[in-house]
Write a protein that holds these residues in place. Structure first.
Motif, PDB file in Angstrom:
ATOM      1  N   HIS A  54       0.822  -1.205   0.000  1.00  0.00           N
ATOM      2  CA  HIS A  54       0.000   0.000   0.000  1.00  0.00           C
ATOM      3  C   HIS A  54       0.857   1.257   0.000  1.00  0.00           C
ATOM      4  O   HIS A  54       0.382   2.330  -0.378  1.00  0.00           O
ATOM      5  CB  HIS A  54      -0.920   0.002   1.226  1.00  0.00           C
ATOM      6  CG  HIS A  54      -1.825  -1.177   1.264  1.00  0.00           C
ATOM      7  ND1 HIS A  54      -1.662  -2.208   2.164  1.00  0.00           N
ATOM      8  CD2 HIS A  54      -2.878  -1.504   0.481  1.00  0.00           C
ATOM      9  CE1 HIS A  54      -2.595  -3.113   1.944  1.00  0.00           C
ATOM     10  NE2 HIS A  54      -3.346  -2.715   0.928  1.00  0.00           N
TER      11      HIS A  54
ATOM     12  N   GLY B 140       1.391   8.434  -8.107  1.00  0.00           N
ATOM     13  CA  GLY B 140       0.371   7.836  -7.256  1.00  0.00           C
ATOM     14  C   GLY B 140       0.877   6.913  -6.162  1.00  0.00           C
ATOM     15  O   GLY B 140       0.077   6.393  -5.390  1.00  0.00           O
TER      16      GLY B 140
ATOM     17  N   CYS C  90       2.444   5.963  -2.607  1.00  0.00           N
ATOM     18  CA  CYS C  90       2.479   6.581  -1.281  1.00  0.00           C
ATOM     19  C   CYS C  90       3.854   6.312  -0.678  1.00  0.00           C
ATOM     20  O   CYS C  90       4.142   5.196  -0.239  1.00  0.00           O
ATOM     21  CB  CYS C  90       1.379   5.998  -0.403  1.00  0.00           C
ATOM     22  SG  CYS C  90      -0.273   6.276  -1.073  1.00  0.00           S
TER      23      CYS C  90
ATOM     24  N   GLY D  52      -5.313   8.624   0.355  1.00  0.00           N
ATOM     25  CA  GLY D  52      -5.766   7.932  -0.848  1.00  0.00           C
ATOM     26  C   GLY D  52      -7.032   7.126  -0.610  1.00  0.00           C
ATOM     27  O   GLY D  52      -7.948   7.120  -1.433  1.00  0.00           O
ATOM     28  N   ARG D  53      -7.097   6.460   0.538  1.00  0.00           N
ATOM     29  CA  ARG D  53      -8.290   5.672   0.843  1.00  0.00           C
ATOM     30  C   ARG D  53      -9.492   6.574   1.099  1.00  0.00           C
ATOM     31  O   ARG D  53     -10.614   6.234   0.730  1.00  0.00           O
ATOM     32  CB  ARG D  53      -8.035   4.770   2.052  1.00  0.00           C
ATOM     33  CG  ARG D  53      -7.095   3.624   1.729  1.00  0.00           C
ATOM     34  CD  ARG D  53      -6.886   2.720   2.916  1.00  0.00           C
ATOM     35  NE  ARG D  53      -5.977   1.625   2.574  1.00  0.00           N
ATOM     36  CZ  ARG D  53      -5.627   0.670   3.423  1.00  0.00           C
ATOM     37  NH1 ARG D  53      -6.101   0.665   4.664  1.00  0.00           N
ATOM     38  NH2 ARG D  53      -4.804  -0.284   3.035  1.00  0.00           N
ATOM     39  N   THR D  54      -9.289   7.698   1.709  1.00  0.00           N
ATOM     40  CA  THR D  54     -10.377   8.629   2.001  1.00  0.00           C
ATOM     41  C   THR D  54     -10.910   9.273   0.725  1.00  0.00           C
ATOM     42  O   THR D  54     -12.117   9.448   0.565  1.00  0.00           O
ATOM     43  CB  THR D  54      -9.893   9.743   2.957  1.00  0.00           C
ATOM     44  OG1 THR D  54      -9.458   9.137   4.165  1.00  0.00           O
ATOM     45  CG2 THR D  54     -10.986  10.738   3.259  1.00  0.00           C
ATOM     46  N   MET D  55     -10.009   9.594  -0.180  1.00  0.00           N
ATOM     47  CA  MET D  55     -10.410  10.329  -1.375  1.00  0.00           C
ATOM     48  C   MET D  55     -10.784   9.425  -2.546  1.00  0.00           C
ATOM     49  O   MET D  55     -11.255   9.919  -3.572  1.00  0.00           O
ATOM     50  CB  MET D  55      -9.298  11.285  -1.785  1.00  0.00           C
ATOM     51  CG  MET D  55      -9.031  12.317  -0.709  1.00  0.00           C
ATOM     52  SD  MET D  55      -7.884  13.560  -1.223  1.00  0.00           S
ATOM     53  CE  MET D  55      -9.009  14.622  -2.128  1.00  0.00           C
ATOM     54  N   ARG D  56     -10.574   8.137  -2.396  1.00  0.00           N
ATOM     55  CA  ARG D  56     -10.886   7.204  -3.480  1.00  0.00           C
ATOM     56  C   ARG D  56     -12.359   7.320  -3.833  1.00  0.00           C
ATOM     57  O   ARG D  56     -13.224   7.287  -2.966  1.00  0.00           O
ATOM     58  CB  ARG D  56     -10.564   5.774  -3.053  1.00  0.00           C
ATOM     59  CG  ARG D  56     -10.801   4.752  -4.148  1.00  0.00           C
ATOM     60  CD  ARG D  56     -10.399   3.356  -3.732  1.00  0.00           C
ATOM     61  NE  ARG D  56      -8.984   3.329  -3.423  1.00  0.00           N
ATOM     62  CZ  ARG D  56      -8.475   2.744  -2.334  1.00  0.00           C
ATOM     63  NH1 ARG D  56      -9.249   2.167  -1.463  1.00  0.00           N
ATOM     64  NH2 ARG D  56      -7.181   2.741  -2.125  1.00  0.00           N
ATOM     65  N   LYS D  57     -12.644   7.463  -5.088  1.00  0.00           N
ATOM     66  CA  LYS D  57     -14.025   7.575  -5.544  1.00  0.00           C
ATOM     67  C   LYS D  57     -14.691   6.215  -5.469  1.00  0.00           C
ATOM     68  O   LYS D  57     -14.095   5.200  -5.810  1.00  0.00           O
ATOM     69  CB  LYS D  57     -14.070   8.110  -6.971  1.00  0.00           C
ATOM     70  CG  LYS D  57     -13.608   9.538  -7.068  1.00  0.00           C
ATOM     71  CD  LYS D  57     -13.712  10.054  -8.466  1.00  0.00           C
ATOM     72  CE  LYS D  57     -13.225  11.492  -8.491  1.00  0.00           C
ATOM     73  NZ  LYS D  57     -13.290  12.062  -9.812  1.00  0.00           N
ATOM     74  N   GLN D  58     -15.935   6.225  -5.056  1.00  0.00           N
ATOM     75  CA  GLN D  58     -16.713   4.996  -5.004  1.00  0.00           C
ATOM     76  C   GLN D  58     -17.121   4.627  -6.423  1.00  0.00           C
ATOM     77  O   GLN D  58     -17.505   5.499  -7.211  1.00  0.00           O
ATOM     78  CB  GLN D  58     -17.956   5.189  -4.126  1.00  0.00           C
ATOM     79  CG  GLN D  58     -17.616   5.500  -2.678  1.00  0.00           C
ATOM     80  CD  GLN D  58     -16.828   4.378  -2.027  1.00  0.00           C
ATOM     81  OE1 GLN D  58     -17.112   3.205  -2.222  1.00  0.00           O
ATOM     82  NE2 GLN D  58     -15.811   4.739  -1.257  1.00  0.00           N
TER      83      GLN D  58
END
Length: 177
Positions: free
Chosen positions: A75, A109, A111, A151-157
């Motif tokens: 990750h 992209g 991390c 990245g996990r928070t902003m990841r689009k559904q």
């Protein structure tokens, strides 16, 4: 008058496990070991796990990160090492090129927490690497963890294509939403 203060973000909390790769250039082995110790402790404190690999020098760290990203299941990445100024311009090349390559990987992209120390003296490196002192290894791990969390928070559904499944209240046949 007090000196400047340094703000640290709170440690991120994860719903799903995180697995990082720590890539270290152990040219100054004791410095590198302290950096790794700090990074490991920070990753574990956030509930994550990590693998550690060694590469010959700071210039090889970005390449190893890129290879691992293509082949592994990580990750995020923590880049560690130490470059101490010498008598030639090689110091500038190693510092600039390793940092630039890590930045470019981040812009693609990945991390990455950059904990490659760039110092004038061995004593400066020892202070910065000490896990009970400045703990730059832990700081680099924290940076990677924060980027993973971001990245996990902003990841689009993912959006559906318009079909409703029976479990979503649709009929047994395919229908359009």
């Amino acid at each position: 008058m007090a000196g400047p203060t340094h703000h640290s973000l709170p440690r991120p909390v994860f719903d799903a496990p995180t697995h990082l790769l720590v890539v270290v250039a152990p040219y100054y082995k004791d410095i590198a070991d302290n950096l790794v110790q700090g990074a490991r402790a920070e990753i574990e404190a956030a509930g994550g796990t990590c693998d550690v690999i060694e590469v010959p020098g700071a210039l090889e760290v970005p390449t190893a990160v890129r290879i691992a990203d293509q082949c592994g299941d990580y990750h995020g990445f923590v880049a560690l090492g130490c470059v101490i100024r010498g008598e030639t311009t090689h110091y500038d090349t190693v510092c600039n090129d390793s940092s630039r390559a890590l930045t470019l990987l981040g812009l693609q992209g990945l991390c990455i927490g950059n904990g490659i120390l760039t110092v004038e003296t061995y004593d400066q490196a020892a202070v910065r690497a000490d896990p009970t002192g400045q703990n730059k290894g832990g700081g680099a791990a924290a940076a990677a963890l924060h980027l993973i969390a971001l990245g996990r928070t902003m990841r689009k559904q993912p959006m559906g294509v318009g079909f409703i499944t029976p479990s979503e209240g649709g009929s047994t046949g395919a229908g359009f939403a």
